[in-house]
Design a protein around this motif. Structure first.
Motif, short mmCIF file in Angstrom:
data_model
loop_
_atom_site.label_atom_id
_atom_site.label_comp_id
_atom_site.label_asym_id
_atom_site.label_seq_id
_atom_site.Cartn_x
_atom_site.Cartn_y
_atom_site.Cartn_z
N LYS A 1 0.83 -1.22 0.00
CA LYS A 1 0.00 0.00 0.00
C LYS A 1 0.86 1.26 0.00
O LYS A 1 0.65 2.18 -0.79
CB LYS A 1 -0.93 0.01 1.22
CG LYS A 1 -1.81 -1.22 1.31
CD LYS A 1 -2.74 -1.17 2.50
CE LYS A 1 -2.06 -1.33 3.84
NZ LYS A 1 -1.49 -2.66 4.07
N THR A 2 1.84 1.28 0.89
CA THR A 2 2.74 2.43 0.96
C THR A 2 3.47 2.61 -0.37
O THR A 2 3.65 3.72 -0.86
CB THR A 2 3.74 2.25 2.11
OG1 THR A 2 3.00 2.17 3.32
CG2 THR A 2 4.71 3.41 2.18
N THR A 3 3.87 1.48 -0.93
CA THR A 3 4.59 1.53 -2.21
C THR A 3 3.74 2.21 -3.28
O THR A 3 4.23 3.07 -4.02
CB THR A 3 4.95 0.10 -2.65
OG1 THR A 3 5.68 -0.52 -1.59
CG2 THR A 3 5.77 0.10 -3.91
N MET B 1 -2.97 10.03 1.64
CA MET B 1 -2.82 9.86 3.08
C MET B 1 -2.42 8.42 3.36
O MET B 1 -3.17 7.49 3.04
CB MET B 1 -4.13 10.19 3.81
CG MET B 1 -4.60 11.61 3.59
SD MET B 1 -5.93 12.01 4.73
CE MET B 1 -6.20 13.73 4.33
N ASP B 2 -1.25 8.24 3.96
CA ASP B 2 -0.77 6.89 4.26
C ASP B 2 -1.00 6.58 5.73
O ASP B 2 -0.23 7.01 6.58
CB ASP B 2 0.72 6.77 3.91
CG ASP B 2 1.20 5.33 4.02
OD1 ASP B 2 0.36 4.44 4.25
OD2 ASP B 2 2.41 5.11 3.86
N GLU B 3 -2.03 5.84 6.00
CA GLU B 3 -2.39 5.52 7.38
C GLU B 3 -2.22 6.72 8.30
O GLU B 3 -1.48 6.65 9.29
CB GLU B 3 -1.55 4.35 7.89
CG GLU B 3 -1.78 3.10 7.08
CD GLU B 3 -1.16 1.88 7.74
OE1 GLU B 3 -1.23 1.78 8.97
OE2 GLU B 3 -0.62 1.04 7.01
N PRO B 4 -2.91 7.82 7.99
CA PRO B 4 -2.64 9.04 8.74
C PRO B 4 -3.01 8.92 10.22
O PRO B 4 -2.43 9.61 11.06
CB PRO B 4 -3.52 10.09 8.05
CG PRO B 4 -4.60 9.31 7.39
CD PRO B 4 -3.98 8.01 7.00
MG LIG Z 1 2.59 1.06 4.80
#
Ligand SMILES: [Mg+2]
Ligand SMILES: Nc1ncnc2c1ncn2[C@@H]1O[C@H](COP(=O)(O)OP(=O)(O)OP(=O)(O)O)[C@@H](O)[C@H]1O
Lengths: 302, 274
Positions: free
Chosen positions: A95-97, A207-210
């Protein structure tokens, strides 16, 4: 809080049309980093609900000395203007990627990302980002953090301060405008992070797991606050989360990913009006269904 | 009335530190006094090279009032010339270490290329250069160069370390806000390196002060507190020499103390602990 709402809805002063980033043929990658303010206005001819961003056959392979990891494979998604789209998936699926590729912080192995008809290459202020670990500048005050992007874009000092203060009020931090970051709690820090991204009016916000680093209660408050903000000024947001509950509470669509290498397993429409009731039967039913999808992923791995 | 020590009361803690420090200093003076007697009697000196505390403080008082006994130069002129050379060496070291540190921290190739130079030169005691530098640059500038060498390496390594330790997500954040590489350098890299720079300055000042005193021992001109000590010893005025040594200690404590304080304040201001 009615005051907050008026602040968010308050019409922002019109600005002279800004210099458009030069239109090069789509194949050529623009060298200059986009550093303009209010990049959302570049796409105002696209109506709400139409495709704003295209992510096309994204593939990311991490190469190390010993191994190759295919983190993302054949990820294709159209993001509509004005929607909040969540991405959920098993831990470590990529996901982050995906988000870092969209932000331009990571060069995908292959695939293409376009906003409007402009191909994104490298990072720029047209894709704002909110980080899980906040990524605030510790030597700056809250207001100076929110002003950072506008400083870069060359917004005059007065307008900068005025706009920063408006967003700081919108996230309820007016008493802390001149505080330093280490004086804030986690929830307050992330509100600064959100204000810093919103104030720039990027075309898309990532937004990455904000809210991943926050406790459950703060998390709920932040979710409600974010709902309010997007209800009053439509933003296009891609929201990565671990929590199916959070995804259903916030988003217009939920993308469920497969295990690594991640591709899209299912896209679920969430048609309900906001604010949503987590206890309602249709909410719990849909949550159960998505959790099942994720379960299937884990079983398939085993 | 009975006094109870309370370790949660900061005034009590401070008072405790003061009392222990005072006792420690008194014991130090006493040990010095005993040693001076032992050396004089045991080694049978008329004019012992280890001056006693009382002679030293008498000499110090005279030095402050009337200047040194040979040339009648004021104490401040001796001290100022040292401080001035020290400052020059420091500014020079900062001016060179800053660009090199930023360069070597930011670019791997630059670091790989320059590292052998640094690794070869760094282990050499700065004072080993003193005789050569004094010939090359004359006494005054020779001492400045020794200070430069002493301060340069701790500054450089700390700046490189600071640049390499930069929080990558802050750089990412700046990029997504549109910052160009130049803006990232000025608005992210430089501020986040400052606490490390201050740490380097703190260490460098301590070493630099040792260097200036040592380098002045190679001087041939009447300048500097280091030379003053050598001058007095050459004239067998050991008590005056010891007065100078005490001054060196006090000034060294002051510079490192000020640097320590500034470095703490700045790290706090930048929201970082190094
Ligand atoms: Mg991640
Ligand atoms: N820099 C890298 N080098 C090599 N492999 C990496 C790198 N970054 C991520 N990976 C691998 O790629 C995969 C996807 O990582 P990513 O961080 O995108 O997952 P994620 O879905 O965000 O995980 P999480 O849910 O834990 O946040 C993981 O297996 C990870 O080990």
């Amino acid at each position: 809080m009615p005051e907050e709402q008026t602040l968010i809805t308050a019409k922002e002063p019109e600005k002279k049309p800004m210099a458009e980033p030069e239109k090069k043929p789509a194949a050529k990658q623009p060298k200059e980093r986009v550093r303009a303010d209010r990049t959302d206005e570049l796409y105002k001819n696209i109506p709400e609900g139409d495709t704003l961003m295209k992510i096309d056959h994204l593939r990311v392979v991490y190469k190390t000395d010993e191994s190759e990891t295919v983190a993302v494979d054949d990820f294709t998604l159209d993001v509509k203007k004005g929607e909040l789209i969540s991405i959920v998936g098993p831990s470590g699926c990529g996901k982050t990627t995906i988000l870092r590729c969209i932000a331009g912080l990571l060069q995908p192995t292959s695939g293409k990302i376009t906003i409007g008809d402009k191909e994104c290459a490298g990072p720029g202020s047209d894709r704002g980002m909110v980080f899980q670990d906040f990524a605030l500048f510790p030597w700056r005050t809250v207001r100076q953090n929110v002003e950072f992007g506008m400083e870069i874009a060359g917004v005059p000092k007065e307008e900068r301060t005025e706009r920063a203060m408006r967003y700081i009020r919108a996230v309820g931090l007016e008493k802390f405008a001149d505080s330093r970051i280490h004086e804030l709690s986690g929830g307050m820090k992330q509100r600064v992070g959100i204000a810093r991204a919103l104030v720039m009016h990027p075309a898309v916000i990532l937004m990455d797991e904000p809210f991943g680093a926050l406790d459950a209660q703060t998390r709920n408050i932040m979710q409600e606050q974010l709902t309010k903000i997007i209800q009053h000024s439509a933003r296009t947001i891609i929201f990565v989360t671990h929590s199916v509950d959070e995804a259903l509470f916030l988003s217009d669509r939920v993308v469920v990913l497969t295990k690594r290498p991640s591709t899209i397993y299912k896209v679920i429409d969430v048609p309900w009006k906001r604010p949503r009731d987590r206890a309602s039967p249709e909410f719990t039913a849909l949550r159960k269904q998505i959790l099942n999808y994720l379960e299937v992923q884990n079983v398939m791995e085993g | 009335m009975k006094f109870r020590y309370d370790k949660h009361n900061k005034y009590h803690r401070f008072g405790r530190t003061c009392v222990i420090t005072a006792i420690s200093l008194v014991v130090l003076l006493w040990v010095w006094w005993i040693l001076s007697i032992v050396v004089q009697k045991g080694l049978d000196f008329n004019n012992s090279p280890l001056a006693s505390p009382q002679d030293t403080f008498a000499a110090l008082a005279d030095l402050i009032k009337n200047g040194d006994p040979m040339e009648h130069r004021s104490l401040s002129s001796w001290v100022w010339s040292s401080l001035f050379k020290f400052l020059k060496g420091f500014v020079l070291a900062l001016a060179v270490a800053l660009p090199f540190g930023l360069l070597m921290g930011s670019f791997k190739t630059a670091k790989e290329f320059l590292s052998p130079w640094i690794e070869i030169l760094r282990p050499i005691a700065p004072i080993a250069w003193a005789p050569i530098f004094v010939i090359m640059f004359q006494a005054t500038n020779g001492s400045v160069m020794v200070v430069f060498v002493g301060i340069f390496f701790p500054l450089l390594t700390n700046i490189i370390f600071g640049v390499e330790k930069i929080d990558k997500t802050l750089v990412d954040a700046a990029k997504t806000l549109g910052a160009s590489n130049g803006q990232i350098f000025l608005k992210v890299l430089v501020p986040s390196t400052i606490p490390y720079l201050m740490n380097g300055i703190k260490i460098g000042l301590g070493i630099g002060w040792m260097c200036i005193v040592a380098a002045e021992l190679y001087n041939t001109t009447l300048s500097g507190i280091g030379y003053y000590v050598k001058f007095m010893i050459d004239n067998s005025s050991y008590d005056y020499a010891f007065a100078g040594i005490i001054l060196i200690a006090v000034l060294g404590l002051l510079t490192t103390g000020v640097a320590e304080y500034l470095s703490k304040r700045i790290s706090k201001r930048m929201g970082m602990d190094v």
